[in-house]
Design a protein around this motif. Structure first.
Motif, PDB file in Angstrom:
ATOM      1  N   ALA A  53      10.919   8.831  -6.973  1.00  0.00           N
ATOM      2  CA  ALA A  53      10.885   7.910  -8.112  1.00  0.00           C
ATOM      3  C   ALA A  53       9.572   7.146  -8.132  1.00  0.00           C
ATOM      4  CB  ALA A  53      12.048   6.933  -8.032  1.00  0.00           C
ATOM      5  N   PHE A  54       8.970   7.036  -9.337  1.00  0.00           N
ATOM      6  CA  PHE A  54       7.768   6.225  -9.452  1.00  0.00           C
ATOM      7  C   PHE A  54       7.974   5.004 -10.331  1.00  0.00           C
ATOM      8  CE2 PHE A  54       7.056  10.202 -11.879  1.00  0.00           C
ATOM      9  CZ  PHE A  54       7.046   9.721 -13.184  1.00  0.00           C
ATOM     10  N   VAL A  55       9.086   4.947 -11.060  1.00  0.00           N
ATOM     11  CA  VAL A  55       9.475   3.735 -11.790  1.00  0.00           C
ATOM     12  C   VAL A  55      10.968   3.546 -11.541  1.00  0.00           C
ATOM     13  CG1 VAL A  55       9.630   2.584 -14.023  1.00  0.00           C
ATOM     14  CG2 VAL A  55       7.757   4.164 -13.588  1.00  0.00           C
ATOM     15  N   ASP A  76      -0.309   6.625  -6.036  1.00  0.00           N
ATOM     16  CA  ASP A  76      -1.367   7.190  -6.860  1.00  0.00           C
ATOM     17  C   ASP A  76      -1.009   6.960  -8.327  1.00  0.00           C
ATOM     18  OD1 ASP A  76       0.791   8.890  -6.787  1.00  0.00           O
ATOM     19  OD2 ASP A  76      -0.361  10.709  -6.571  1.00  0.00           O
ATOM     20  N   GLU A  77      -1.922   7.265  -9.182  1.00  0.00           N
ATOM     21  CA  GLU A  77      -1.732   7.007 -10.605  1.00  0.00           C
ATOM     22  C   GLU A  77      -0.815   8.050 -11.233  1.00  0.00           C
ATOM     23  OE1 GLU A  77      -4.445   7.128 -14.575  1.00  0.00           O
ATOM     24  OE2 GLU A  77      -5.275   6.114 -12.829  1.00  0.00           O
TER      25      GLU A  77
END
Length: 112
Positions: A53-55, A76-77
């Protein structure tokens, strides 16, 4: 079961889970990853699974004074297309509404 969506050739996943230490529901957005090749022969097997998960939206459901919050978890972006972010935030808004409704219904049942 995660919800999956494809946008511009990339696969995304939304997954819900309950975090006991936080007394909150979590709604996670990730880029989906291919399922193991060994699943190819299994009827109706998922072709993609949620990745890291990134959000993450955290939605407290025990204390109505606590606000839902969105956490960005990334080293990272990540570029998140608008359509995918809108889909994610719709899911978050629906979960917030469910939690608030359940809290109100629970409070009214406690008074009766």
């Amino acid at each position: 079961m995660p919800e999956l969506r494809v946008h511009a050739g990339r696969h995304y996943a939304i997954q819900f889970h309950y975090a006991l230490p936080d007394d909150a529901w979590c709604v996670e957005l990730s880029e989906a990853v291919p399922a193991p090749a060994s699943w190819a022969d299994i009827p109706n097997a998922a072709t993609h699974l949620p990745g890291a998960a990134f959000v993450v939206a955290v939605i407290p459901d025990e204390d109505p004074r606590l606000e839902p919050a969105v956490h960005i978890r990334s080293h990272d972006e990540h570029v998140i297309p608008y359509e995918i972010m809108h889909w994610f935030m719709d899911q978050v808004a629906e979960q917030v509404e469910r939690c608030r409704l359940a809290f109100v219904q629970g409070a009214s049942e406690a008074v009766e």
